[in-house]
Enzyme design. Structure first.
Site, PDB file in Angstrom:
ATOM      1  N   HIS A 165     -21.008 -49.101  89.495  1.00 40.73           N
ATOM      2  CA  HIS A 165     -19.937 -48.155  89.191  1.00 40.73           C
ATOM      3  C   HIS A 165     -19.100 -48.554  87.973  1.00 40.73           C
ATOM      4  O   HIS A 165     -18.764 -47.713  87.141  1.00 40.73           O
ATOM      5  CB  HIS A 165     -19.039 -48.001  90.417  1.00 40.73           C
ATOM      6  CG  HIS A 165     -18.328 -46.689  90.490  1.00 40.73           C
ATOM      7  ND1 HIS A 165     -18.019 -46.067  91.677  1.00 40.73           N
ATOM      8  CD2 HIS A 165     -17.869 -45.865  89.515  1.00 40.73           C
ATOM      9  CE1 HIS A 165     -17.405 -44.926  91.427  1.00 40.73           C
ATOM     10  NE2 HIS A 165     -17.287 -44.788  90.123  1.00 40.73           N
ATOM     11  N   ASP A 168     -23.925 -35.983  93.185  1.00 44.81           N
ATOM     12  CA  ASP A 168     -23.415 -37.294  92.785  1.00 44.81           C
ATOM     13  C   ASP A 168     -22.248 -37.695  93.667  1.00 44.81           C
ATOM     14  O   ASP A 168     -21.275 -36.955  93.803  1.00 44.81           O
ATOM     15  CB  ASP A 168     -22.958 -37.242  91.326  1.00 44.81           C
ATOM     16  CG  ASP A 168     -22.428 -38.575  90.825  1.00 44.81           C
ATOM     17  OD1 ASP A 168     -23.198 -39.320  90.202  1.00 44.81           O
ATOM     18  OD2 ASP A 168     -21.233 -38.864  91.063  1.00 44.81           O
ATOM     19  N   SER A 173     -16.129 -29.080  91.693  1.00 40.74           N
ATOM     20  CA  SER A 173     -15.152 -28.107  92.164  1.00 40.74           C
ATOM     21  C   SER A 173     -15.287 -28.012  93.672  1.00 40.74           C
ATOM     22  O   SER A 173     -16.349 -28.311  94.229  1.00 40.74           O
ATOM     23  CB  SER A 173     -15.374 -26.732  91.525  1.00 40.74           C
ATOM     24  OG  SER A 173     -14.416 -25.800  92.009  1.00 40.74           O
ATOM     25  N   ILE A 233     -22.196 -33.434  85.469  1.00 38.03           N
ATOM     26  CA  ILE A 233     -21.929 -33.259  86.901  1.00 38.03           C
ATOM     27  C   ILE A 233     -20.533 -32.684  87.126  1.00 38.03           C
ATOM     28  O   ILE A 233     -19.627 -33.379  87.586  1.00 38.03           O
ATOM     29  CB  ILE A 233     -22.104 -34.587  87.663  1.00 38.03           C
ATOM     30  CG1 ILE A 233     -21.379 -35.746  86.951  1.00 38.03           C
ATOM     31  CG2 ILE A 233     -23.573 -34.915  87.845  1.00 38.03           C
ATOM     32  CD1 ILE A 233     -21.323 -37.027  87.780  1.00 38.03           C
ATOM     33  N   LEU A 274     -15.231 -31.824  81.995  1.00 35.59           N
ATOM     34  CA  LEU A 274     -14.280 -30.816  81.530  1.00 35.59           C
ATOM     35  C   LEU A 274     -12.955 -31.442  81.098  1.00 35.59           C
ATOM     36  O   LEU A 274     -11.967 -30.744  80.885  1.00 35.59           O
ATOM     37  CB  LEU A 274     -14.024 -29.777  82.628  1.00 35.59           C
ATOM     38  CG  LEU A 274     -15.273 -29.106  83.216  1.00 35.59           C
ATOM     39  CD1 LEU A 274     -14.873 -28.103  84.294  1.00 35.59           C
ATOM     40  CD2 LEU A 274     -16.098 -28.434  82.125  1.00 35.59           C
ATOM     41  N   LYS A 291     -23.159 -44.975  94.154  1.00 34.93           N
ATOM     42  CA  LYS A 291     -22.774 -46.074  93.255  1.00 34.93           C
ATOM     43  C   LYS A 291     -22.278 -47.291  94.031  1.00 34.93           C
ATOM     44  O   LYS A 291     -21.657 -47.169  95.091  1.00 34.93           O
ATOM     45  CB  LYS A 291     -21.675 -45.596  92.293  1.00 34.93           C
ATOM     46  CG  LYS A 291     -22.017 -44.300  91.558  1.00 34.93           C
ATOM     47  CD  LYS A 291     -20.886 -43.844  90.652  1.00 34.93           C
ATOM     48  CE  LYS A 291     -21.133 -42.438  90.154  1.00 34.93           C
ATOM     49  NZ  LYS A 291     -20.838 -41.417  91.179  1.00 34.93           N
ATOM     50  N   SER A 293     -19.889 -20.445  89.332  1.00 25.73           N
ATOM     51  CA  SER A 293     -19.697 -20.198  87.901  1.00 25.73           C
ATOM     52  C   SER A 293     -20.202 -21.362  87.062  1.00 25.73           C
ATOM     53  O   SER A 293     -20.841 -21.164  86.017  1.00 25.73           O
ATOM     54  CB  SER A 293     -18.218 -19.948  87.615  1.00 25.73           C
ATOM     55  OG  SER A 293     -17.984 -19.776  86.238  1.00 25.73           O
ATOM     56  N   ASN A 294     -19.963 -22.580  87.502  1.00 28.56           N
ATOM     57  CA  ASN A 294     -20.413 -23.758  86.765  1.00 28.56           C
ATOM     58  C   ASN A 294     -21.936 -23.874  86.727  1.00 28.56           C
ATOM     59  O   ASN A 294     -22.493 -24.550  85.864  1.00 28.56           O
ATOM     60  CB  ASN A 294     -19.827 -25.028  87.388  1.00 28.56           C
ATOM     61  CG  ASN A 294     -18.331 -25.175  87.148  1.00 28.56           C
ATOM     62  OD1 ASN A 294     -17.768 -24.498  86.300  1.00 28.56           O
ATOM     63  ND2 ASN A 294     -17.701 -26.051  87.907  1.00 28.56           N
ATOM     64  N   TYR A 352     -15.778 -43.267  96.836  1.00 27.38           N
ATOM     65  CA  TYR A 352     -15.235 -41.924  97.040  1.00 27.38           C
ATOM     66  C   TYR A 352     -14.889 -41.675  98.504  1.00 27.38           C
ATOM     67  O   TYR A 352     -14.088 -40.793  98.810  1.00 27.38           O
ATOM     68  CB  TYR A 352     -16.219 -40.849  96.587  1.00 27.38           C
ATOM     69  CG  TYR A 352     -16.557 -40.835  95.117  1.00 27.38           C
ATOM     70  CD1 TYR A 352     -15.892 -41.644  94.204  1.00 27.38           C
ATOM     71  CD2 TYR A 352     -17.566 -39.999  94.640  1.00 27.38           C
ATOM     72  CE1 TYR A 352     -16.225 -41.634  92.860  1.00 27.38           C
ATOM     73  CE2 TYR A 352     -17.900 -39.974  93.295  1.00 27.38           C
ATOM     74  CZ  TYR A 352     -17.230 -40.792  92.410  1.00 27.38           C
ATOM     75  OH  TYR A 352     -17.558 -40.776  91.076  1.00 27.38           O
TER      76      TYR A 352
END
Length: 358
Positions: A164, A101, A285, A282, A244, A131, A293-294, A106
């Site tokens: 967006h 994504d 990191s 989504i 998160l 987006k 890990s995710n 960005y």
């Protein structure tokens, strides 16, 4: 390269990659994936001088209202600089992610594109989202914006294109943008189309096709459960940005306690909670260990009791900007810090320092 040339190149690439795939779907060229019974089975062959390892993980596929599917777990790139995005997306693809994504605002679509180009993963195994930014809602501007995004990504189409924000500085222009998005889908430039940060009143204003996705802020301390259920009842799949809670939810005592119970990290528990709620998620990191890990969230299941305890955490703690507060464009590379606080009911007068838009 033109979009037509890119399409021809992708067809040749797909045929060439197909020659190296054996019975089990392995290829010596690098990571590969295939869809079996609604899941992405990602097999990664990692070679070095001493040994080789193979990893196999299952990412659920969710069918959208247009009949296309989306990997439920993806990789976000918000607030990741272009050069860092190339590295982190490369790591994510090597880990097994196939859903990436990004967004025009960005400023990292080119980096994402470079990572895709060098990954060795065939295009038809990837799900790429970008987006449309607020200042490009007019029909002609929207088309130019999409063409620019495709050029930066090095692609002839995206799997999902989102408006967006509704951008209240430009009243009603998102309706024109939605009309343009439907044309892009008909032309194959975007296989699925949706929105991001749209409230119900914005959704009600749209004409024609129902958005496949509404990407909104969702995390344990701001679960938007009622709105999430409303989206699902309208056959719009909710997708969580900042899943998160901008990392703030990781220290919540309930989350920490459940993480200890299941022998997982707080981040893994939250991601699993999203998955079991049917939400597309989504996490982001730039740290290789956390990226891996995710993704490692398919070897455990939260109990009904644990889900209920996480659901009960929600204090209405929105951490991002309310959709009605996002007015228009901002200079690329600059962070917006609205000096207002926002709750689920709208704007309040209390000052707050929000770290950026997503």
């Amino acid at each position: 390269a033109s979009i037509v040339e890119l399409r021809e190149h992708r067809e040749e690439e797909r045929e060439e990659m197909g020659k190296g795939v054996g019975k089990k779907g392995w290829t010596d060229a690098g990571p590969t994936a295939w869809n079996i019974c609604g899941r992405w089975w990602c097999c990664i062959w990692m070679d070095n001088t001493s040994n080789s390892r193979r990893f196999q993980m299952a990412v659920p596929n969710i069918t959208l209202n247009d009949g296309r599917t989306i990997p439920q777990l993806g990789f976000g790139t918000w607030q990741v600089a272009d050069d860092i995005a190339e590295k982190s997306v490369s790591t994510a693809l090597a880990t097994g992610y196939r859903h990436i994504d990004t967004a025009a605002i960005y400023g990292n679509e080119a980096g994402v594109g470079r990572a895709i180009a060098t990954s060795g993963v065939p295009r038809d195994e990837l799900f790429i989202t970008t987006k449309l930014w607020n200042s490009s809602h007019r029909k002609d501007a929207a088309r130019q914006a999409l063409e620019t995004s495709l050029t930066k990504l090095g692609l002839d189409h995206v799997n999902l294109y989102l408006i967006h924000w509704p951008a209240v500085k430009y009243p009603g222009q998102f309706v024109e943008a939605w009309d343009a998005m439907q044309a892009f889908r008909a032309e194959g430039l975007a296989l699925s189309i949706g929105v991001s940060n749209f409230n119900q009143e914005h959704l009600d204003d749209l004409n024609g096709a129902t958005p496949a996705i509404d990407q909104i802020e969702m995390h344990p301390t701001f679960s938007q459960k009622a709105f999430r259920e409303s989206l699902l009842s309208a056959d719009i799949r909710p997708e969580a940005w900042s899943p998160l809670g901008m990392s703030k939810d990781l220290a919540n005592p309930v989350i920490v306690e459940i993480a200890q119970e299941v022998g997982k990290t707080p981040a893994q528990v939250i991601i699993r909670w999203h998955l079991q709620a049917g939400t597309v998620v989504i996490p982001k990191s730039v740290t290789p260990e956390r990226i891996a890990s995710n993704f490692d969230v398919f070897d455990f299941v939260l109990t009904d009791d644990q889900i209920a305890r996480i659901d009960a955490v929600d204090p209405g703690g929105r951490r991002g900007v309310h959709p009605l507060a996002v007015l228009g464009s901002r200079p690329r590379g600059h962070t917006v810090r609205p000096r207002v606080s926002i709750d689920s009911g709208g704007l309040t007068s209390r000052r707050d320092d929000y770290p950026g838009l997503t």
